[in-house]
Scaffold this active site. Structure first.
Site, PDB file in Angstrom:
ATOM      1  CD  GLU A  67     -10.180 -42.512 -21.103  1.00  0.00           C
ATOM      2  OE1 GLU A  67      -9.103 -42.377 -21.704  1.00  0.00           O
ATOM      3  OE2 GLU A  67     -11.288 -42.487 -21.682  1.00  0.00           O
ATOM      4  CG  MET A 317     -23.482 -44.473 -25.510  1.00  0.00           C
ATOM      5  SD  MET A 317     -22.174 -44.111 -26.679  1.00  0.00           S
ATOM      6  CE  MET A 317     -20.804 -44.919 -25.888  1.00  0.00           C
ATOM      7  N   GLY A 318     -23.398 -48.013 -25.484  1.00  0.00           N
ATOM      8  CA  GLY A 318     -23.231 -48.928 -24.361  1.00  0.00           C
ATOM      9  C   GLY A 318     -23.557 -50.377 -24.650  1.00  0.00           C
ATOM     10  CG  ASN A 343     -10.684 -52.981 -23.690  1.00  0.00           C
ATOM     11  OD1 ASN A 343      -9.802 -53.829 -23.654  1.00  0.00           O
ATOM     12  ND2 ASN A 343     -11.659 -52.923 -22.797  1.00  0.00           N
TER      13      ASN A 343
END
Length: 443
Positions: A67, A317-318, A343
């Site tokens: 999200e 992360m990311g 995704n």
């Protein structure tokens, strides 16, 4: 009355909720971070100045990583067109918080969303003072929706989707959900099916518009591409790379079996294995070592990546988009186990052939479209995964064709972010005008 009963039930179930929270903390210490915020305390949102908001605020709620990723194009457009607005972004998970921090930085103020207790909701709204509330995808919190409506805060559901499983679950509480959805001013649904399910649950038909999926509009920055190139340049010698991203427990062992099997045809292939939750990285590292693979953590890479290293664990992360960009083939996790998939568009957007398993029920429409477009491949088990990855790595022309089709598929479906922003903009213009007219004149 139904919402009152819901609130009573929520309070009565507090011991169970707290027990589940303790279990999560025992598995992931990051859930201790800013723990009071989950009950409406310690909200680090800039306070009011002289009784008035120093900036008008927009509240965007994004549960977790997926999200947050969907919110990024919307946040960027709002910041570009309405720089005077402060954006308060809330998440429920530490991974979502990490993604928000890594991708959006100081463009937003982040805090954890307090649970839907009436007292916590009032406390949050009194601190955040939002002039508009945007819920990414579909988060139906009866008290938040009711209190926002009472305060005349416009509510928009952006990139809304509702799986068949969620629809059946919500139908059990049809009256409560119907009343809650009645408070929503606008719903930007991903598909016609999502729109129909939301209307059946009680959303106003006139308020629901089909606008497509914002995730098609995710832009890979030049910095991300350069970092991916830098990573490939740190290989001791050129090697084929395949990535298994967003993996879950029970899935890594199947991926390791596939990697072992495909080494017969691609002995120098490097696997980048990225667990969905970075806190599992050491656990996955030990599993790889037990399976006989020379493995290292991404954060341990200081200089060149040795040819002896067979697997690198993505433990940051990311950085999944960058790692995908650095790869020749991408397998998307949560699909060899019944999680429902993740995704696949991040890979397709950069022309990397995508592979996924049989369990794609959370993304079944996109999965079907990817397959119909000839932009990706579906496998049933680790043997098929090994065979498919090997085939793609050993056939550059085939790999290029799947990558081109994937990129074309993404490009042909872009535009949802702009359509959703246009919807949001109507409310923001009114809010901005009201805020500016309320400012005292100077001079």
């Amino acid at each position: 009355m139904t919402r009152a009963l819901y609130s009573v039930a929520l309070y009565l179930l507090s011991p169970i909720l707290c027990f589940r929270l303790l279990l999560r903390i025992s598995r992931d210490r990051k859930y201790l971070d800013r723990l009071p915020q989950r009950f409406g305390f310690g909200l680090k949102i800039p306070r009011l100045v002289h009784g008035k908001a120093d900036q008008p605020r927009i509240w965007i709620h994004a549960v977790s990583v997926g999200e947050v990723n969907a919110a990024i194009p919307l946040v960027n457009r709002i910041r570009e067109k309405f720089p005077e607005f402060m954006i308060v972004l809330t998440t429920m998970t530490p991974t979502g918080a990490g993604q928000a921090s890594g991708c959006l930085g100081d463009r937003i103020i982040h805090c954890y969303l307090p649970y839907d207790y009436p007292v916590s909701v009032k406390r949050f709204l009194s601190h955040a003072k939002p002039m508009m509330a945007i819920f990414m995808e579909t988060e139906i919190w009866p008290n938040y929706l009711a209190f926002c409506a009472k305060k005349q805060i416009p509510i928009v559901f952006a990139n809304a989707r509702l799986s068949e499983k969620s629809y059946r679950g919500y139908r059990i509480f049809k009256q409560l959900i119907s009343t809650s959805l009645g408070h929503v001013n606008q719903v930007a649904a991903q598909s016609q099916m999502d729109a129909e399910r939301l209307v059946k649950l009680g959303a106003e038909k006139e308020a629901v518009l089909v606008m497509g999926n914002i995730k098609f509009d995710t832009v890979v920055s030049n910095e991300t591409r350069q970092n991916a190139l830098d990573l490939r340049n740190r290989l001791e010698s050129p090697r084929p790379i395949w990535i298994a991203g967003s993996t879950h427990p029970g899935e890594e062992q199947q991926i390791l079996s596939a990697h072992s099997e495909m080494q017969q045809s691609c002995p120098d292939a490097l696997l980048i294995l990225v667990p969905r939750h970075p806190e599992r990285s050491n656990e996955v590292l030990h599993r790889c070592a037990e399976s006989g693979f020379k493995t290292m953590l991404q954060t341990s890479l200081k200089d060149m990546l040795s040819n002896e290293t067979s697997i690198m664990i993505g433990d940051t992360m990311g950085e999944l988009p960058m790692l995908i960009c650095a790869s020749d083939v991408a397998f998307i996790g949560g699909s060899l186990v019944p999680v429902g998939g993740h995704n696949v568009l991040e890979a397709s957007a950069v022309g990397v052939p995508v592979i996924f398993g049989p369990h794609m029920f959370n993304f079944h429409k996109i999965a079907d479209q990817i397959l119909a477009q000839g932009a990706g491949l579906q496998v049933q088990d680790s043997n098929e995964l090994a065979e498919t990855v090997s085939k793609l790595l050993n056939d550059p022309a085939l790999r290029t064709n799947y990558g081109i089709q994937g990129k074309r598929f993404v490009e042909n479906n872009q535009g949802a972010a702009e359509r959703v922003f246009a919807l949001v903009e109507k409310h923001l213009v009114k809010t901005s005008d009201c805020h500016n007219s309320a400012k005292p004149e100077t001079g």
